[in-house]
Enzyme design. Structure first.
Site, PDB file in Angstrom:
ATOM      1  N   HIS A 160      -2.899  -2.345  -3.963  1.00 30.30           N
ATOM      2  CA  HIS A 160      -4.153  -2.313  -4.737  1.00 30.30           C
ATOM      3  C   HIS A 160      -5.045  -3.501  -4.352  1.00 30.30           C
ATOM      4  CE1 HIS A 160      -1.353  -0.290  -7.763  1.00 30.30           C
ATOM      5  NE2 HIS A 160      -2.287   0.630  -7.598  1.00 30.30           N
TER       6      HIS A 160
ATOM      7  N   GLN B 266      -4.681  13.104  -1.809  1.00 32.36           N
ATOM      8  CA  GLN B 266      -5.678  12.686  -2.804  1.00 32.36           C
ATOM      9  C   GLN B 266      -6.971  12.224  -2.113  1.00 32.36           C
ATOM     10  OE1 GLN B 266      -5.070  10.376  -6.645  1.00 32.36           O
ATOM     11  NE2 GLN B 266      -5.367   8.693  -5.217  1.00 32.36           N
TER      12      GLN B 266
ATOM     13  N   SER C  45       3.431   1.615  -7.803  1.00 32.40           N
ATOM     14  CA  SER C  45       3.700   1.167  -9.172  1.00 32.40           C
ATOM     15  C   SER C  45       5.025   1.726  -9.664  1.00 32.40           C
ATOM     16  CB  SER C  45       2.572   1.628 -10.094  1.00 32.40           C
ATOM     17  OG  SER C  45       1.333   1.203  -9.582  1.00 32.40           O
TER      18      SER C  45
HETATM   19  P1  AMP Z   1      -2.712   4.194  -8.285  1.00 38.08           P
HETATM   20  O1  AMP Z   1      -2.834   3.010  -9.178  1.00 38.08           O
HETATM   21  O2  AMP Z   1      -1.321   4.534  -7.888  1.00 38.08           O
HETATM   22  O3  AMP Z   1      -3.508   5.373  -8.785  1.00 38.08           O
HETATM   23  O4  AMP Z   1      -3.412   3.775  -6.917  1.00 38.08           O
HETATM   24  C1  AMP Z   1      -4.715   3.303  -6.876  1.00 38.08           C
HETATM   25  C2  AMP Z   1      -5.169   3.240  -5.455  1.00 38.08           C
HETATM   26  O5  AMP Z   1      -4.316   2.376  -4.721  1.00 38.08           O
HETATM   27  C3  AMP Z   1      -5.107   4.615  -4.755  1.00 38.08           C
HETATM   28  O6  AMP Z   1      -6.233   4.772  -3.934  1.00 38.08           O
HETATM   29  C4  AMP Z   1      -3.847   4.509  -3.952  1.00 38.08           C
HETATM   30  O7  AMP Z   1      -3.830   5.324  -2.801  1.00 38.08           O
HETATM   31  C5  AMP Z   1      -3.856   3.041  -3.567  1.00 38.08           C
HETATM   32  N1  AMP Z   1      -2.517   2.606  -3.213  1.00 38.08           N
HETATM   33  C6  AMP Z   1      -1.387   2.773  -3.935  1.00 38.08           C
HETATM   34  N2  AMP Z   1      -0.325   2.289  -3.272  1.00 38.08           N
HETATM   35  C7  AMP Z   1      -0.797   1.810  -2.092  1.00 38.08           C
HETATM   36  C8  AMP Z   1      -0.182   1.188  -0.953  1.00 38.08           C
HETATM   37  N3  AMP Z   1       1.132   0.975  -0.887  1.00 38.08           N
HETATM   38  N4  AMP Z   1      -0.971   0.826   0.079  1.00 38.08           N
HETATM   39  C9  AMP Z   1      -2.310   1.056   0.029  1.00 38.08           C
HETATM   40  N5  AMP Z   1      -2.943   1.634  -1.010  1.00 38.08           N
HETATM   41  C10 AMP Z   1      -2.197   2.003  -2.055  1.00 38.08           C
END
Ligand code: AMP
Length: 285
Positions: free
Chosen positions: A39, A157, A190
């Site tokens: 993030h 997504q 997460s």
């Molecule tokens: P989330 O909180 O899981 O909805 O993720 C929020 C954003 O962070 C989304 O655009 C995810 O694709 C991105 N994201 C989550 N995990 C990673 C990661 N390991 N590397 C890069 N971006 C991530």
């Protein structure tokens, strides 16, 4: 850096109106919290390209097809806020469900996502991408970003949101950032905090399996490779929802590879009750 925390939609709207008048470039990083380096990478990228970075934390109920997953979604709010104060974020938007869905979530609109709403994640999580679009359309309307920062970790997504931007005819540039991984290859997520010690030890097998596919790739039928890789995961303790090799541009499964089409391998698999997803571009320059 100074960061403002905003909970009320009306206050966000006032601030965005003011910033827009000043001609500020706005970058937006939507999240569901339990922040990790993946993030923070998105926030850093936005901070490098935009004058104002807005990060939102909102666990969107309409994108969870599994109530248990929703209820157990990790919440580390205080730590998130501490990390954000050290980041390039200028605004943290923390709306409530009522702020996002003032007339409730009972009869929400649907979006024509075509094929993307039938395969892979969509097939195993019915309604998930409709939920993603419902929340994203509202957040984009509120934040009015110039650039939207999302992670390749959620490959499908990203494609869905690209389509949504087209459907809504929004002049927003989608900036996709690479997947950040732990040193052993596990994609940061997460949900990783929900893994027990023995599950955490098994989890990097997804990454190793994708690397194996990448090194074993050759023109012709991809079936034996997919079968072998799926079995490898199952033997390693995973319950596999899917392991698919697809056209990186369309997500159409590729059964027979011509040696040229750009490919992505996508995996979704459970360790216990924790569902992990990951992907890797196989031959994209
Ligand atoms: P989330 O909180 O899981 O909805 O993720 C929020 C954003 O962070 C989304 O655009 C995810 O694709 C991105 N994201 C989550 N995990 C990673 C990661 N390991 N590397 C890069 N971006 C991530």
């Amino acid at each position: 850096m100074k960061m403002t925390i905003i909970q009320r939609t009306s206050l966000l709207s006032d601030l965005i109106t003011e910033k827009r008048k000043e001609g500020v470039t706005i970058g937006f990083v939507p999240t569901m919290g339990a922040l990790h380096a993946g993030h923070l990478q998105l926030i850093g990228a936005s901070g490098a390209q935009c004058n104002l970075t807005v990060c939102s934390i909102f666990v969107n109920p309409t994108q969870f097809n599994d109530q248990n997953d929703f209820l157990k979604y990790p919440n580390t709010r205080e730590k998130d806020i501490r990390q954000l104060y050290q980041s390039a974020a200028g605004v943290l938007f923390l709306p409530s469900v009522a702020d996002i869905y003032p007339v409730g979530t009972g009869a929400l609109e649907t979006y024509d996502l075509g094929y993307l709403d039938r395969v892979l994640e969509a097939a195993f999580r019915p309604g998930h991408f409709q939920g993603v679009c419902q929340v994203m359309s509202r957040l984009l309307g509120m934040v009015q970003p110039d650039r939207l920062y999302m992670g390749q970790k959620d490959y499908q997504q990203c494609m869905v949101v690209r389509r949504l931007l087209g459907l809504l005819q929004l002049p927003v540039t989608l900036e996709i950032q690479p997947t950040l991984r732990e040193p052993d290859g596990l994609a940061m997520s997460s949900r990783n905090t929900r893994l027990q010690k023995d599950q955490r030890d098994k989890a990097p097998l997804i990454y190793r399996t994708m690397l194996y596919i990448q090194s074993g790739l050759s023109a012709g039928s991809l079936r034996p490779l997919k079968k072998e890789a799926t079995l490898e995961l199952e033997n390693g303790g995973f319950r596999v929802d899917y392991l698919e090799i697809a056209d990186a541009a369309t997500l159409e499964p590729v059964e027979h590879w011509n040696g040229k089409t750009e490919l992505v391998v996508l995996v979704a698999a459970f360790l216990g009750e924790v569902r992990l997803i990951d992907n890797m571009l196989l031959n994209v320059s």
